[in-house]
Design an enzyme around this catalytic site. Structure first.
Site, mmCIF file in Angstrom:
data_model
loop_
_atom_site.group_PDB
_atom_site.id
_atom_site.type_symbol
_atom_site.label_atom_id
_atom_site.label_comp_id
_atom_site.label_asym_id
_atom_site.label_seq_id
_atom_site.Cartn_x
_atom_site.Cartn_y
_atom_site.Cartn_z
ATOM 1 N N ASP A 91 0.862 -1.187 0.000
ATOM 2 C CA ASP A 91 0.000 0.000 0.000
ATOM 3 C C ASP A 91 0.899 1.239 0.000
ATOM 4 O OD1 ASP A 91 0.978 0.235 2.565
ATOM 5 O OD2 ASP A 91 -0.899 -0.262 3.555
ATOM 6 N N GLY A 94 -0.381 5.933 3.035
ATOM 7 C CA GLY A 94 -1.275 7.043 3.388
ATOM 8 C C GLY A 94 -2.353 6.671 4.384
ATOM 9 N N ASP A 145 -2.955 8.305 -2.181
ATOM 10 C CA ASP A 145 -4.206 9.031 -2.415
ATOM 11 C C ASP A 145 -4.545 9.842 -1.174
ATOM 12 O OD1 ASP A 145 -4.636 6.743 -0.906
ATOM 13 O OD2 ASP A 145 -6.612 6.334 -1.737
ATOM 14 N N CYS A 305 -8.637 -28.386 6.281
ATOM 15 C CA CYS A 305 -7.371 -27.812 6.730
ATOM 16 C C CYS A 305 -6.742 -28.634 7.856
ATOM 17 C CB CYS A 305 -7.540 -26.343 7.145
ATOM 18 S SG CYS A 305 -8.010 -26.065 8.859
ATOM 19 N N CYS A 308 -8.545 -28.408 11.266
ATOM 20 C CA CYS A 308 -9.805 -29.161 11.382
ATOM 21 C C CYS A 308 -9.579 -30.667 11.336
ATOM 22 C CB CYS A 308 -10.777 -28.711 10.294
ATOM 23 S SG CYS A 308 -11.372 -27.019 10.591
#
Length: 391
Positions: A91, A94, A145, A305, A308
């Site tokens: 990112d 900001g 931004d 998974c 589990c």
């Protein structure tokens, strides 16, 4: 441009695509876990690869503070530094300033904030954000931004949108690695369709490798949320990836994918794991609950998974608040769930059974048939009939 985006299948507005990035060939729709400091809390890179994670998101703000972008650059970039062979997205830094530093002040130059290290005022400009991201070396980098919470109204929203368009040109000019890193622009404009439209058109004119829909998932009502997503996806180019920032609830991802979005990121699956909550087809399972103390079932009997397959609810209940292992196991399960959801969205679109997938997903989550009105409205626009069980 350092990406290829090929649409492999469609259902109305929904698309399944192959996104080829410098470090990995990704299948969309896809969810990106957030690894703030270049690591997903509690999981190893091998585990992330095992569960099918394709792109990790890194926070530029945190990485620039520690270990610094200069050090990452010296180490050969973030991929080498963290030993992650697949794709990365950073990112712009900001959003962290606005969310973490109530002292951030945004002007035409950039974002001024107090350094959390020594309290001195610092300035993050569009140019510097891109320089930092060029050093970090992610496959996808985000433009700086002007971030405004969607719940704010009035002239500030318009100011931020026009500033975002002015800043994109500064970002493009500063970007020194366009053949290795893809700069995405971010559509702003709050909940105002006119401003969103001006922003989309301005960004599309710049012919960027991909586009993000920003400024959502910040407390606006769901009806406004889906309408902004629907408006932006309809106006953005067909042949470029579309990324809805900050979206991580499974229901929201299904709805946005039906409306034509491709990429998502959020801390939710891992953060909620640390609070003892598991994602399941019915919604969520709170493992701190007393009822879990002697429940010998897995978190989700339909889940393949490692967690589990090996552990009971009772065992995880016992760990969940007292031991780091509890949140690690739940983080693993929750990200497995998100990756499986991404794969199911992709394959159901390609195999022409997307409406059936959506209907089954909603039936499990809302067994009483009480699907929220905003979801019904969004599905109507997406051309998916959720009234009949087999659509």
């Amino acid at each position: 441009m350092a990406l290829r985006f090929e649409i492999l299948g469609r259902f109305n507005r929904a698309r399944a695509a192959q996104l080829t990035l410098p470090h990995f060939v990704c299948q969309t729709p896809l969810f990106m876990p957030v690894g703030t400091q270049g690591t997903i809390k509690g999981l190893s890179n091998n585990q992330l690869e095992d569960i099918g994670c394709q792109i990790i998101l890194g926070n530029t703000y945190h990485l620039a503070l520690r270990p610094t972008s200069e050090l990452i650059d010296e180490m050969g970039g973030l991929h080498k530094f963290m030993n992650w062979p697949r794709a990365l997205l950073t990112d712009s830094g900001g959003f962290q300033m606005v969310s973490l530093l109530h002292l951030a002040d945004i002007t035409e130059k950039g974002v001024t904030f107090q350094s959390p290290v020594d309290g001195k005022p610092m300035l993050l400009t569009p140019e510097e954000s891109i320089q930092i991201q060029n050093r970090i070396g992610a496959d996808i980098i985000m433009a700086l931004d002007d971030v405004v919470r969607t719940t704010i109204t009035g002239p500030r929203i318009e100011e931020a949108m026009y500033r975002t368009l002015r800043w994109i040109d500064r970002c493009i000019a500063a970007h020194k690695r366009p053949h290795e890193q893809n700069l995405f622009g971010i559509v702003q404009g709050g909940l105002d369709p006119v401003l969103r439209d001006i922003c989309v058109r301005g960004l599309v004119d710049r012919n960027l490798p991909g586009y993000a829909i920003g400024g959502l998932a910040g407390g606006e009502d769901k009806d406004s949320f889906w309408r902004v997503v629907a408006q932006c996806t309809a106006a953005l180019p067909e042949d470029k990836p579309r990324y809805v920032m900050g979206v991580g609830y499974p229901l929201d991802i299904v709805v946005c994918s039906a409306l034509g979005a491709d990429m998502y990121d959020c801390v939710y699956p891992t953060r909620t794991a640390r609070f003892g909550t598991a994602l399941v087809p019915e919604g969520v399972l709170k493992l701190k609950h007393k009822a879990m103390a002697d429940d010998t079932r897995p978190i989700d009997s339909t889940c393949e998974c490692m967690v589990c397959k090996n552990y009971t609810r009772a065992y995880i209940h016992c760990l969940v608040t007292k031991d780091a292992m509890g949140s690690q196991l739940l983080s693993y399960h929750n990200l497995f769930y998100m990756m499986k959801l991404s794969r199911n969205l992709h394959s159901s679109i390609i195999e022409g059974r997307f409406p059936e997938f959506v209907c089954k997903f909603l039936q499990k989550m809302f067994p009483e048939g009480d699907v929220p009105e905003w979801v019904c409205n969004a599905m109507e626009v997406a051309g998916i009939d959720i009234s009949s069980p087999n659509s």
